[in-house]
Design an enzyme around this catalytic site. Structure first.
Site, PDB file in Angstrom:
ATOM      1  N   CYS A   1       0.812  -1.231   0.000  1.00  0.00           N
ATOM      2  CA  CYS A   1       0.000   0.000   0.000  1.00  0.00           C
ATOM      3  C   CYS A   1       0.841   1.275   0.000  1.00  0.00           C
ATOM      4  O   CYS A   1       0.461   2.272  -0.614  1.00  0.00           O
ATOM      5  CB  CYS A   1      -0.984  -0.009   1.162  1.00  0.00           C
TER       6      CYS A   1
ATOM      7  N   ASP B   1      -7.864   5.164  -1.878  1.00  0.00           N
ATOM      8  CA  ASP B   1      -7.467   3.989  -1.106  1.00  0.00           C
ATOM      9  C   ASP B   1      -6.837   2.934  -2.012  1.00  0.00           C
ATOM     10  O   ASP B   1      -7.478   2.456  -2.948  1.00  0.00           O
ATOM     11  CB  ASP B   1      -8.703   3.411  -0.410  1.00  0.00           C
TER      12      ASP B   1
ATOM     13  N   HIS C   1      -6.117  -0.114  -1.173  1.00  0.00           N
ATOM     14  CA  HIS C   1      -6.295  -1.449  -0.600  1.00  0.00           C
ATOM     15  C   HIS C   1      -7.310  -2.328  -1.328  1.00  0.00           C
ATOM     16  O   HIS C   1      -7.672  -3.385  -0.821  1.00  0.00           O
ATOM     17  CB  HIS C   1      -6.687  -1.325   0.879  1.00  0.00           C
TER      18      HIS C   1
END
Length: 492
Positions: free
Chosen positions: A172, A369, A371
């Protein structure tokens, strides 16, 4: 993987925080109360369902001893299939859409949003009249969804000598940094007003930028090449490091590619100076990072080989603004950096879960994001009909500003000397507002550089002690030493 317990806002909904009219009939109020109560009950049920389901399937498999695990039982096969379904991108988006559209802590319709240097002043008036097309909520969403979104990928070629074909649970920070650098390239080549076209064919420059971040060793800024460049800073497939090491990794890969381009007389693949702004002794001890105008001028001269006085500059400012939590005195300063026209956002997020923070509203940080797991795709530089949908996201996620991990890096892009001088002026004014605790300072000459002492007791730290909690989304990560002093300013 750490699931960020963020709030989301669907692209078709935002909170209407307007004042209630006084003369509503009581029956309408009662009806509305029942409707809200019903929605909250549904939200509670759905939140419980999704939370419990995802939490069950995100637990480590070590809960069950390996030897006791049934290898071919029907229940195990069913569980594996359901785990894949619930953890898939479509289910994640479904969760965001359902829960995001009924939560009351979504984006405000009466507060301005600062998004990468641009202000959107949202208003309920746009619901009942013709809004300013460049300042409406729709315009903000178009801007947001035009930013390059880079996430976990699966199914790419193995990384080096490892067997990793996926970066889930550890990539990440790399993905977040790729998004920030991609935004710098978008600004440089296509300017801040660029928006992703609604129809094909796509611009070749846009495709070239996406190709740079493909998941193959043949792509200049791929995860494969970044890991190779970051070996000196402990970067390796399956491991996780902080923003400072990530910034230095980018410095290495950009310098390496510049040398190759110079040797082979190719067009420069990174068309700007990279300036890592650090404090005393290259950022290894206490002191505010220092932007030195003389250093910037020298870097520009080296970049252009003396042919030009100035060059475009990308500034990366790695910081540690506290110990376990961000020191509250820095939050207003971070907020204001998003008002800079040169803003590239922040590489940071919650402890152990890096994100790309792109905007602010009130006490919220808006972010992209990384993820979400997506299949690797190969974007050809000349394929103007390519499917680029996996590189863009229309779901606006946000988290409280005071929940941001204190270890982060701020990015800025200055197109020319005038832009750099404007940045320095804004940064100086911001430092003047800091009551002696600036994010960073600006000086003219190197000999004038003096570290601003830590407001408590300065302590030397290394990159492994970067101020972050143990990364829950990594399988292995060294424990952070316990700190005894109060929250203070710590440079990396």
């Amino acid at each position: 993987m750490t699931e960020l317990h963020e709030s989301t806002v669907d692209s078709n909904f935002f909170d209407q925080n307007s004042e209630e009219t006084v003369d509503r009939e009581s029956t309408a109020a009662i009806s509305k109360h029942k409707s809200i109560h019903s929605k909250l009950l549904k939200a509670s049920f759905l939140a419980s369902f999704f939370t419990s389901t995802f939490s069950v399937f995100e637990r480590h498999s070590s809960l069950f001893p390996h030897e006791d695990r049934p290898s071919k039982s029907r229940s195990y096969g069913w569980t594996t299939a359901l785990k894949k379904l619930m953890g898939s991108g479509p289910m994640r988006r479904l969760q965001d859409r359902i829960l995001g559209s009924i939560r009351t802590d979504t984006l405000s319709s009466s507060s301005e949003i600062w998004f990468l240097g641009k202000c959107y002043k949202l208003s309920l008036a746009e619901l009942t009249s013709n809004p300013d097309p460049g300042n409406s909520f729709t315009a903000f969403l178009q801007d947001f969804s035009s930013r390059v979104w880079i996430t976990y990928r699966k199914g790419f070629e193995p990384i080096g000598d490892s067997k990793f074909t996926c970066d889930v649970n550890w990539g990440c920070m790399i993905r977040s940094s790729q998004m920030l650098i991609a935004q710098a390239l978008i600004l440089h080549h296509m300017r801040r007003s660029w928006r992703k076209p609604l129809q094909k064919p796509y611009d070749l420059q846009y495709l070239e930028i996406l190709h740079l971040f493909g998941d193959s060793s043949s792509c200049t800024f791929s995860i494969h090449n970044l890991l190779e460049a970051g070996k000196a800073y402990g970067l390796a497939a399956g491991s996780w490091l902080g923003p400072y090491a990530m910034c230095r990794t980018w410095e290495t890969i950009i310098n390496t590619n510049k040398e190759q381009d110079d040797h082979e007389k190719h067009k420069q693949r990174f068309p700007m100076v990279l300036y890592i702004v650090s404090g005393d002794k290259d950022g290894e001890q206490g002191g505010a990072p220092v932007v030195c105008i003389e250093v910037a001028a020298r870097l520009c001269n080296d970049f252009s080989k003396g042919q030009q006085d100035w060059a475009p500059i990308l500034l990366l400012v790695p910081l540690v603004l506290g110990l376990e939590k961000i020191n509250p005195r820095y939050i207003p300063l971070l907020w204001e950096t998003f008002t800079f026209p040169q803003s590239l956002g922040i590489l940071g997020g919650k402890p152990g879960a890096s994100t790309y923070i792109v905007g602010v509203q009130d006490e919220k940080a808006l972010y992209l994001d990384p993820h979400e797991v997506q299949s690797a795709v190969d974007i050809k530089m000349d394929d103007q009909e390519a499917d680029c949908s996996s590189y863009h996201c229309s779901t606006v996620r946000h988290l409280p500003l005071d929940a941001i991990d204190p270890s982060l890096a701020i990015g800025f892009y200055c197109r020319d000397k005038d832009d750099f001088e404007d940045f320095c002026s804004r940064a100086t004014q911001l430092a003047d507002k800091s009551s002696g605790a600036p994010l960073f300072t600006v000086i003219q000459n190197i000999q004038l550089a003096r570290p601003i002492p830590d407001h408590d007791s300065a302590a030397a730290i290394t990159d492994a002690d970067i101020g972050m909690a143990e990364c829950p989304c990594a399988e292995s990560f060294s424990n952070v030493d316990e700190w005894e002093q109060e929250d203070g300013w710590q440079i990396l």
